[in-house]
Write a protein that holds these residues in place. Structure first.
Motif, PDB file in Angstrom:
ATOM      1  N   HIS A 206       0.544  -0.894  -0.247  1.00 36.81           N
ATOM      2  CA  HIS A 206      -0.328   0.161   0.002  1.00 36.81           C
ATOM      3  C   HIS A 206       0.749   1.385   0.289  1.00 36.81           C
ATOM      4  O   HIS A 206       0.631   2.158  -1.410  1.00 36.81           O
ATOM      5  CB  HIS A 206      -1.177  -0.083   1.268  1.00 36.81           C
ATOM      6  N   HIS A 207       2.209   1.877   1.245  1.00 35.44           N
ATOM      7  CA  HIS A 207       2.615   2.601   1.117  1.00 35.44           C
ATOM      8  C   HIS A 207       3.934   2.368   1.641  1.00 35.44           C
ATOM      9  O   HIS A 207       3.841   1.276   2.838  1.00 35.44           O
ATOM     10  CB  HIS A 207       1.556   3.739   1.607  1.00 35.44           C
ATOM     11  N   VAL A 208       4.779   3.205   1.359  1.00 34.55           N
ATOM     12  CA  VAL A 208       6.385   2.826   2.533  1.00 34.55           C
ATOM     13  C   VAL A 208       5.681   4.471   3.163  1.00 34.55           C
ATOM     14  O   VAL A 208       5.252   5.588   3.243  1.00 34.55           O
ATOM     15  CB  VAL A 208       7.083   3.184   1.923  1.00 34.55           C
ATOM     16  N   GLY A 209       5.876   4.788   4.993  1.00 38.48           N
ATOM     17  CA  GLY A 209       5.574   5.556   5.196  1.00 38.48           C
ATOM     18  C   GLY A 209       7.259   6.223   6.288  1.00 38.48           C
ATOM     19  O   GLY A 209       7.957   5.120   7.132  1.00 38.48           O
ATOM     20  N   VAL A 210       7.129   7.306   5.125  1.00 40.63           N
ATOM     21  CA  VAL A 210       8.781   7.768   6.620  1.00 40.63           C
ATOM     22  C   VAL A 210       8.562   8.775   7.279  1.00 40.63           C
ATOM     23  O   VAL A 210       7.425   9.767   6.402  1.00 40.63           O
ATOM     24  CB  VAL A 210       9.627   8.499   5.069  1.00 40.63           C
ATOM     25  N   ALA A 211       9.393   9.409   8.214  1.00 36.85           N
ATOM     26  CA  ALA A 211       9.075  10.436   8.662  1.00 36.85           C
ATOM     27  C   ALA A 211      10.003  11.740   8.586  1.00 36.85           C
ATOM     28  O   ALA A 211      10.678  12.250   8.370  1.00 36.85           O
ATOM     29  CB  ALA A 211       9.159   9.812   9.449  1.00 36.85           C
ATOM     30  N   THR A 212       9.209  13.180   8.663  1.00 36.19           N
ATOM     31  CA  THR A 212      10.104  13.972   9.637  1.00 36.19           C
ATOM     32  C   THR A 212       9.639  14.412  10.474  1.00 36.19           C
ATOM     33  O   THR A 212       8.653  14.276  11.473  1.00 36.19           O
ATOM     34  CB  THR A 212       9.095  15.012   8.010  1.00 36.19           C
ATOM     35  N   HIS A 213      10.095  15.558  10.738  1.00 35.84           N
ATOM     36  CA  HIS A 213      10.171  16.044  12.665  1.00 35.84           C
ATOM     37  C   HIS A 213       9.205  16.836  12.750  1.00 35.84           C
ATOM     38  O   HIS A 213       8.098  16.530  13.799  1.00 35.84           O
ATOM     39  CB  HIS A 213      11.351  17.003  12.662  1.00 35.84           C
ATOM     40  N   GLU A 214       8.341  17.653  11.849  1.00 40.16           N
ATOM     41  CA  GLU A 214       7.234  18.866  12.011  1.00 40.16           C
ATOM     42  C   GLU A 214       5.709  18.535  11.059  1.00 40.16           C
ATOM     43  O   GLU A 214       6.253  18.597  10.061  1.00 40.16           O
ATOM     44  CB  GLU A 214       7.789  19.959  12.486  1.00 40.16           C
ATOM     45  N   SER A 215       5.160  19.338  11.335  1.00 41.95           N
ATOM     46  CA  SER A 215       3.820  18.813  10.792  1.00 41.95           C
ATOM     47  C   SER A 215       4.397  19.877   9.740  1.00 41.95           C
ATOM     48  O   SER A 215       3.564  20.011   8.301  1.00 41.95           O
ATOM     49  CB  SER A 215       2.538  19.171  11.523  1.00 41.95           C
ATOM     50  N   HIS A 216       4.446  21.154   9.942  1.00 38.23           N
ATOM     51  CA  HIS A 216       5.490  22.009   8.722  1.00 38.23           C
ATOM     52  C   HIS A 216       6.359  21.552   7.825  1.00 38.23           C
ATOM     53  O   HIS A 216       5.527  21.984   6.380  1.00 38.23           O
ATOM     54  CB  HIS A 216       5.482  23.534   9.598  1.00 38.23           C
ATOM     55  N   HIS A 217       6.531  20.532   7.520  1.00 39.02           N
ATOM     56  CA  HIS A 217       7.326  20.258   6.631  1.00 39.02           C
ATOM     57  C   HIS A 217       6.654  19.520   6.329  1.00 39.02           C
ATOM     58  O   HIS A 217       6.436  19.297   4.512  1.00 39.02           O
ATOM     59  CB  HIS A 217       8.216  18.845   7.444  1.00 39.02           C
ATOM     60  N   VAL A 218       5.062  18.542   6.442  1.00 43.41           N
ATOM     61  CA  VAL A 218       4.468  17.832   5.471  1.00 43.41           C
ATOM     62  C   VAL A 218       3.418  19.574   4.772  1.00 43.41           C
ATOM     63  O   VAL A 218       3.444  19.162   3.130  1.00 43.41           O
ATOM     64  CB  VAL A 218       2.806  17.303   6.437  1.00 43.41           C
ATOM     65  N   LEU A 219       2.827  20.272   5.580  1.00 48.67           N
ATOM     66  CA  LEU A 219       2.844  21.192   4.351  1.00 48.67           C
ATOM     67  C   LEU A 219       3.443  21.977   3.163  1.00 48.67           C
ATOM     68  O   LEU A 219       2.962  21.960   2.220  1.00 48.67           O
ATOM     69  CB  LEU A 219       1.927  22.519   5.304  1.00 48.67           C
ATOM     70  N   ARG A 220       4.846  22.075   3.644  1.00 43.82           N
ATOM     71  CA  ARG A 220       5.838  22.087   2.866  1.00 43.82           C
ATOM     72  C   ARG A 220       5.713  21.536   2.087  1.00 43.82           C
ATOM     73  O   ARG A 220       6.213  21.867   0.520  1.00 43.82           O
ATOM     74  CB  ARG A 220       7.302  22.829   3.832  1.00 43.82           C
ATOM     75  N   THR A 221       5.571  20.175   2.011  1.00 42.27           N
ATOM     76  CA  THR A 221       5.738  19.035   0.988  1.00 42.27           C
ATOM     77  C   THR A 221       5.223  19.530   0.284  1.00 42.27           C
ATOM     78  O   THR A 221       4.903  19.669  -1.037  1.00 42.27           O
ATOM     79  CB  THR A 221       5.773  17.953   2.011  1.00 42.27           C
ATOM     80  N   ALA A 222       3.763  19.514   0.142  1.00 46.15           N
ATOM     81  CA  ALA A 222       2.811  20.169  -0.839  1.00 46.15           C
ATOM     82  C   ALA A 222       2.754  21.832  -1.062  1.00 46.15           C
ATOM     83  O   ALA A 222       2.507  21.297  -2.515  1.00 46.15           O
ATOM     84  CB  ALA A 222       0.840  20.005   0.294  1.00 46.15           C
ATOM     85  N   ASP A 223       3.143  22.566  -0.840  1.00 46.94           N
ATOM     86  CA  ASP A 223       3.215  23.553  -1.204  1.00 46.94           C
ATOM     87  C   ASP A 223       4.251  23.185  -2.502  1.00 46.94           C
ATOM     88  O   ASP A 223       4.235  24.120  -3.983  1.00 46.94           O
ATOM     89  CB  ASP A 223       3.945  24.211  -0.283  1.00 46.94           C
ATOM     90  N   ILE A 224       5.712  22.729  -1.929  1.00 41.37           N
ATOM     91  CA  ILE A 224       6.405  23.015  -3.123  1.00 41.37           C
ATOM     92  C   ILE A 224       5.966  21.960  -4.605  1.00 41.37           C
ATOM     93  O   ILE A 224       6.273  22.568  -5.707  1.00 41.37           O
ATOM     94  CB  ILE A 224       7.180  21.714  -2.806  1.00 41.37           C
ATOM     95  N   PHE A 225       5.420  21.101  -4.185  1.00 36.40           N
ATOM     96  CA  PHE A 225       4.527  20.293  -5.072  1.00 36.40           C
ATOM     97  C   PHE A 225       3.707  20.870  -6.045  1.00 36.40           C
ATOM     98  O   PHE A 225       3.848  20.512  -7.516  1.00 36.40           O
ATOM     99  CB  PHE A 225       3.547  18.914  -4.910  1.00 36.40           C
ATOM    100  N   GLY A 226       2.840  21.970  -5.265  1.00 42.37           N
ATOM    101  CA  GLY A 226       2.067  22.790  -6.381  1.00 42.37           C
ATOM    102  C   GLY A 226       2.965  23.855  -7.035  1.00 42.37           C
ATOM    103  O   GLY A 226       2.211  24.307  -7.706  1.00 42.37           O
ATOM    104  N   SER A 227       3.724  24.632  -6.334  1.00 41.44           N
ATOM    105  CA  SER A 227       3.892  25.628  -6.943  1.00 41.44           C
ATOM    106  C   SER A 227       5.123  24.817  -8.109  1.00 41.44           C
ATOM    107  O   SER A 227       5.202  25.994  -9.105  1.00 41.44           O
ATOM    108  CB  SER A 227       5.424  25.988  -5.922  1.00 41.44           C
TER     109      SER A 227
END
Length: 341
Positions: A206-227
């Motif tokens: 189904h998926h591989v789960g990888v950890a980042t340290h903070e929730s803003h890194h999750v939001l930043r990921t989406a922002d980068i793909f969108g930009s």
């Protein structure tokens, strides 16, 4: 029955990808994995916090699939125990001497487990340079480490029993009104899970789960793909899970392999840790805010290979969580009955 190997944690996943440069763009440039080893057909990657050679391997091939998942065991003797344990189960077992398998990994054993998944057990692995405070090298999602595997299997109780026999604890489940098991999260390291089971046709990853340290890194990921106008790689989220309490976003790589960027779960190391049981009709279980779980997330997953590199046949599931009429799936009315424990 022989003694099972003493599993320490989920260690790495090896994926077959069809275009290595495109995969490198996604996993390295966009998500922020560090390259530890690279040749014309292979990439070994790791997160910033990881001190071992790799946690993700991308191998070029004709068909995108899971090559194998790997668990680190506590001692070299446990590699031998793994071979004997799965031999006694009547499962395919193959020794992989150091230098004959994945770069950086010592003597290992690969098996097809009772669920049909290719699984490696190893102890020795090369050490890697400490990058924990190399903030100048961080980019993208700033991936810290591998967290877990999530596998699709048509028989969740069988998956639970197999991993329980390997010494895994259970942090959370999703259950029906009669306690029929729809999903389970199981661990060896002291977090919510090293492996989770999603009911559905399988064996599939189904998926591989990888950890980042903070929730803003999750939001930043989406922002980068969108930009970059690459938002089509975002499949679901960002959001907060009910199960695990973690903040998340799911993405699909150029071959369709799913990755979860994951942060903020909790400690499970107490010896009397109790399993938290969600009712399948609680619309917060998959997303704590009640957001819809789209059909592709339930239905699509990566095929898996056998020990000879052939695609494993897939069996259909009897239980279908996506068919349960709850608001989180956008399929019906929210059932306010709530938790089952």
């Amino acid at each position: 029955m022989s003694t099972p190997p003493d599993v320490v944690r989920s260690a790495y996943a090896q994926l077959v990808v069809t275009d290595l440069p495109k995969s490198r763009w996604f996993w390295v440039d966009m998500l922020g994995f560090h390259v530890q080893y690279e040749d014309a057909s292979l990439l070994c990657l790791r997160g910033t916090d990881e001190l071992t050679h790799h946690s993700l391997v991308l191998r070029r091939g004709e068909t995108a699939a899971l090559d194998h998942i790997a668990y680190r065991v506590r001692s070299r003797e446990d590699v031998d125990r793994a071979a004997q344990y799965f031999t006694d189960l009547g499962r395919p077992v193959r020794r992989v001497p150091k230098g004959a398998g994945t770069p950086g990994v010592g003597d290992a054993v690969r098996v097809i487990d009772p669920l049909g998944f290719p699984v490696e057990f190893f102890h020795d692995i090369e050490r890697a340079e400490r990058l924990i405070q190399r903030y100048d090298l961080r980019r993208g999602a700033e991936i810290a480490r591998l967290d877990h595997f999530n596998i699709c299997t048509p028989d969740i109780p069988a998956a639970y029993a197999h991993y329980e026999a390997l010494g895994f604890g259970c942090s959370e489940t999703i259950e029906g009104d009669e306690h029929e098991l729809y999903a389970a999260w199981m661990y060896r390291k002291q977090t919510v899970h090293d492996v989770a089971f999603t009911g559905g046709a399988g064996p599939r990853l189904h998926h591989v789960g990888v950890a980042t340290h903070e929730s803003h890194h999750v939001l930043r990921t989406a922002d980068i793909f969108g930009s970059l106008r690459k938002e089509h790689h975002i499949e679901r989220g960002p959001g907060r899970h009910g199960v695990s309490n973690a903040f998340y976003v799911y993405l699909r790589d150029p071959d369709g392999h799913r990755v979860e960027i994951y942060t903020s779960d909790y400690y499970t190391g107490d010896p009397d840790h109790e399993t938290y049981r969600w009712n399948v009709r609680d619309d917060r279980r998959r997303d704590f805010w009640g957001n819809a779980v789209i059909e592709s997330w339930y239905k699509e997953a990566s095929p898996v290979l056998d020990l000879d590199g052939r695609l494993q046949p897939v069996a259909e599931s009897l239980l279908d969580e996506s068919a349960v009429q709850v608001g989180a799936d956008g399929l019906g009315i929210v059932d306010p009955a709530g938790q089952d424990g």
